[in-house]
Design an enzyme around this catalytic site. Structure first.
Site, short mmCIF file in Angstrom:
data_model
loop_
_atom_site.label_atom_id
_atom_site.label_comp_id
_atom_site.label_asym_id
_atom_site.label_seq_id
_atom_site.Cartn_x
_atom_site.Cartn_y
_atom_site.Cartn_z
N GLU A 31 -10.14 -4.67 17.19
CA GLU A 31 -10.89 -5.58 16.13
C GLU A 31 -11.77 -6.47 16.56
OE1 GLU A 31 -9.27 -4.04 11.98
OE2 GLU A 31 -8.53 -6.05 12.40
N LYS A 48 -5.99 -6.83 2.68
CA LYS A 48 -5.93 -8.45 2.66
C LYS A 48 -5.47 -9.25 1.77
CE LYS A 48 -9.64 -7.76 6.13
NZ LYS A 48 -10.56 -8.28 6.89
N ASN A 75 -6.27 -1.94 5.03
CA ASN A 75 -5.79 -3.48 4.95
C ASN A 75 -6.41 -4.12 3.73
OD1 ASN A 75 -5.15 -6.10 5.53
ND2 ASN A 75 -6.42 -6.31 7.19
N SER A 101 -15.64 -3.18 9.90
CA SER A 101 -16.89 -2.57 9.20
C SER A 101 -16.89 -0.90 9.19
CB SER A 101 -18.03 -3.20 9.47
OG SER A 101 -18.28 -4.70 9.16
N GLU A 111 -7.68 -12.81 11.40
CA GLU A 111 -7.64 -13.86 10.42
C GLU A 111 -6.49 -14.53 10.45
OE1 GLU A 111 -8.49 -11.08 7.38
OE2 GLU A 111 -10.27 -10.85 7.96
N GLY A 160 -15.57 -7.49 8.50
CA GLY A 160 -16.33 -7.94 7.00
C GLY A 160 -17.59 -8.57 7.21
N HIS A 210 -3.43 -10.24 13.33
CA HIS A 210 -4.78 -9.90 12.78
C HIS A 210 -5.61 -11.04 13.14
CE1 HIS A 210 -8.10 -9.31 10.13
NE2 HIS A 210 -8.03 -8.21 10.09
P1 PGA Z 1 -13.43 -4.96 7.46
O1 PGA Z 1 -12.12 -5.46 7.88
O2 PGA Z 1 -13.12 -3.52 7.45
O3 PGA Z 1 -13.63 -5.45 6.16
O4 PGA Z 1 -14.60 -5.15 8.72
C1 PGA Z 1 -11.39 -4.83 9.01
C2 PGA Z 1 -9.84 -5.64 9.04
O5 PGA Z 1 -9.89 -6.80 9.29
O6 PGA Z 1 -8.70 -4.92 9.42
#
Ligand code: PGA
Length: 252
Positions: free
Chosen positions: A164, A6, A4, A210, A92, A170, A90
């Protein structure tokens, strides 16, 4: 294994990444790989994966097919440029752009009917976890996904779930393999109750939050964890290739 990106990468960076990624993962034929790119470089990614098993995916779309929805992208538009998958809900998008359970459910139903593989994200915040409400939140989100789908017609290949935990995204604060297994195992039991045992056995459930080359092996070794949705550590082609090959080693 899903990358992903982003809101990262210009077209030339996407091109450079894919040129480096594809040869490095060509032996990982037991692992399904998808790259979720921003709309502006999605066409480029889709073109570059055309003769490979890798799937190009979008990070969002709107459930109407056309019309007065300024700024939105529809399922036919994604199909038109060769995308085969889409991330839905997601955290976010839920937290920053007001995406509700109802929107997630409508988008999932449209993606399934368009044969665009939805990767539907669920997960609790740190506050919810600390208050002992992790399962309440996750189970509520999972149930809501099916509000506009016909439970009698849906099969395990139609969609993918990603658990998630928001506190792990993140942050470098990865869920322990046991925590990932516990929640994903419970999701599978719930899916068995809601849709049926065959569906629950077939549907793929990813962990995200992560993941990096150093922890992907132990997470994927968990019984109910079928793969990973990777953000930060997927931005480098070498790092993502290492995780895809790590997943291949777990499968073997
Ligand atoms: P991350 O993000 O691996 O940077 O924690 C995962 C995601 O949001 O899909």
């Amino acid at each position: 294994m899903a990358a992903n990106w982003k809101m990262n990468k210009l077209v030339w960076e996407a091109e450079d990444y894919m040129t480096r990624l594809l040869p490095q993962i060509s032996d990982a034929d037991e692992v399904d790989v998808a790259v979720f790119a921003p709309f502006t470089c999605l066409g480029t990614v889709a073109r570059m994966v055309q003769d490979t098993p890798v799937m190009a995916g979008a990070q969002n779309f709107y459930y109407q097919d056309s019309g007065a929805y300024t700024g939105e992208i529809s399922a036919p538009m994604l199909e038109d440029i060769g995308a085969g998958a889409v991330i839905i809900g997601h955290s976010e998008r839920r937290a920053l752009f007001g995406e509700t359970d109802e929107m997630v459910a409508r988008k999932t139903a449209r993606a399934v009917s368009a044969k665009l593989l939805p990767v539907v994200c669920v997960g609790e915040t740190k506050e919810e976890r600390d208050a002992g409400r992790m399962w309440e939140k996750v189970s509520e989100q999972v149930r809501a996904v099916f509000d506009f789908l016909d439970a009698n017609r849906i099969v395990g290949d139609d969609l993918v779930f990603a658990y998630e935990p928001v506190w792990a995204i993140g942050t470098g604060d990865v869920a322990s393999p046991a925590d990932a297994q516990e929640t994903i195992g419970r999701m599978r039991v719930l899916l068995g109750e809601l849709i049926g045992e065959d569906f629950a056995g077939e549907v793929r459930i990813l962990y995200g939050g992560s993941i990096k080359p150093g922890n992907v092996g132990e997470i994927l070794a968990q019984k109910d964890v079928d793969g990973g949705l990777v953000g930060g550590a997927s931005l480098g082609a070498e790092s993502f290739a290492e995780m895809v090959n790590g997943a291949e080693a777990v499968v073997e």
